[in-house]
Design a protein around this motif. Structure first.
Motif, mmCIF file in Angstrom:
data_model
loop_
_atom_site.group_PDB
_atom_site.id
_atom_site.type_symbol
_atom_site.label_atom_id
_atom_site.label_comp_id
_atom_site.label_asym_id
_atom_site.label_seq_id
_atom_site.Cartn_x
_atom_site.Cartn_y
_atom_site.Cartn_z
ATOM 1 N N UNK A 165 -28.456 -33.435 3.119
ATOM 2 C CA UNK A 165 -28.835 -32.050 2.868
ATOM 3 C C UNK A 165 -30.300 -32.031 2.451
ATOM 4 N N UNK A 166 -31.118 -31.267 3.153
ATOM 5 C CA UNK A 166 -32.532 -31.162 2.813
ATOM 6 C C UNK A 166 -32.698 -30.228 1.634
ATOM 7 N N UNK A 167 -32.201 -30.689 0.501
ATOM 8 C CA UNK A 167 -32.265 -29.884 -0.694
ATOM 9 C C UNK A 167 -31.688 -30.639 -1.853
ATOM 10 N N UNK A 168 -31.777 -30.007 -3.021
ATOM 11 C CA UNK A 168 -31.269 -30.657 -4.213
ATOM 12 C C UNK A 168 -29.750 -30.602 -4.282
ATOM 13 N N UNK A 169 -29.234 -31.468 -5.115
ATOM 14 C CA UNK A 169 -27.793 -31.553 -5.312
ATOM 15 C C UNK A 169 -27.252 -30.318 -6.018
ATOM 16 N N UNK A 170 -26.032 -29.960 -5.649
ATOM 17 C CA UNK A 170 -25.260 -28.956 -6.369
ATOM 18 C C UNK A 170 -23.792 -29.272 -6.155
ATOM 19 N N UNK A 171 -22.973 -28.988 -7.164
ATOM 20 C CA UNK A 171 -21.532 -29.194 -7.021
ATOM 21 C C UNK A 171 -20.974 -28.354 -5.877
ATOM 22 N N UNK A 172 -21.690 -27.304 -5.512
ATOM 23 C CA UNK A 172 -21.192 -26.394 -4.490
ATOM 24 C C UNK A 172 -21.632 -26.793 -3.078
ATOM 25 N N UNK A 173 -22.288 -27.935 -2.937
ATOM 26 C CA UNK A 173 -22.682 -28.418 -1.609
ATOM 27 C C UNK A 173 -21.466 -28.988 -0.907
ATOM 28 N N UNK A 174 -20.514 -28.124 -0.535
ATOM 29 C CA UNK A 174 -19.255 -28.576 0.031
ATOM 30 C C UNK A 174 -18.996 -28.032 1.430
ATOM 31 N N UNK A 175 -19.933 -27.273 1.958
ATOM 32 C CA UNK A 175 -19.755 -26.723 3.300
ATOM 33 C C UNK A 175 -20.600 -27.513 4.297
ATOM 34 N N UNK A 176 -20.021 -27.850 5.450
ATOM 35 C CA UNK A 176 -20.811 -28.560 6.463
ATOM 36 C C UNK A 176 -22.089 -27.816 6.837
ATOM 37 N N UNK A 177 -22.084 -26.503 6.751
ATOM 38 C CA UNK A 177 -23.258 -25.719 7.140
ATOM 39 C C UNK A 177 -24.437 -25.926 6.200
ATOM 40 N N UNK A 178 -24.184 -26.508 5.039
ATOM 41 C CA UNK A 178 -25.245 -26.752 4.070
ATOM 42 C C UNK A 178 -25.978 -28.071 4.312
ATOM 43 N N UNK A 179 -25.569 -28.816 5.303
ATOM 44 C CA UNK A 179 -26.142 -30.120 5.594
ATOM 45 C C UNK A 179 -26.908 -30.087 6.910
ATOM 46 N N UNK A 180 -27.969 -30.862 6.952
ATOM 47 C CA UNK A 180 -28.917 -30.758 8.059
ATOM 48 C C UNK A 180 -28.862 -31.914 9.046
ATOM 49 N N UNK A 181 -28.459 -33.077 8.591
ATOM 50 C CA UNK A 181 -28.399 -34.243 9.463
ATOM 51 C C UNK A 181 -27.028 -34.891 9.331
ATOM 52 N N UNK A 182 -26.542 -35.406 10.464
ATOM 53 C CA UNK A 182 -25.204 -35.979 10.524
ATOM 54 C C UNK A 182 -25.209 -37.304 11.273
ATOM 55 N N UNK A 183 -24.323 -38.181 10.846
ATOM 56 C CA UNK A 183 -24.087 -39.401 11.602
ATOM 57 C C UNK A 183 -23.073 -39.147 12.700
ATOM 58 N N UNK A 184 -22.767 -40.201 13.435
ATOM 59 C CA UNK A 184 -21.856 -40.066 14.570
ATOM 60 C C UNK A 184 -20.397 -40.189 14.162
ATOM 61 N N UNK A 185 -20.160 -40.643 12.962
ATOM 62 C CA UNK A 185 -18.803 -40.746 12.441
ATOM 63 C C UNK A 185 -18.202 -42.125 12.617
#
Length: 126
Positions: A99-119
């Protein structure tokens, strides 16, 4: 751009353990929160854990609290997910995210993250 590569998935019996690792490269992840999500077949991607840049602040989904731990190494640019007492319902593809941002307990939605691995696939047999 940030590239993320997960490793450590596999097949394990119920009650066993696995350790997932995610290596970041490319653009720096300095200051960014990092998280783990998972997605089972036919289900939405769900939050598993998030950790702050310092590694001090962490939050885990209720379904994994007491069994999973998240940690990071900012020298190696890695974030790990230690999974103990695995259950068949933990079976899913596990994704690392930044997530291109600071931590928060509420960072629980995929839409809040900017980069992803392939899994990486985790399968827990009963």
């Amino acid at each position: 751009q940030v590239q993320l590569v997960e490793s450590g998935g596999g097949l394990v019996q119920a009650g066993g353990s696995l350790r997932l690792s995610c290596a970041a490269s490319g653009r720096t992840v300095s200051g960014y929160a990092m998280g783990w999500f998972r997605q089972a077949p036919g289900k939405d991607r769900e939050f598993v854990a998030v950790i702050s840049w310092s590694g001090v602040l962490k939050n885990l989904a209720d379904s994994v609290k007491g069994r999973f731990t998240i940690s990071r190494d900012n020298v190696k640019n890695t974030v790990d997910l230690q999974m103990n007492s695995l259950k068949p319902e933990d079976t899913a593809v596990y994704y690392c995210a930044v997530r291109r941002g600071y931590y928060s307990d509420t960072n629980q939605s995929p839409s809040q993250y900017d980069y992803w691995g392939q899994g990486t696939q985790v399968t827990v047999s009963s």
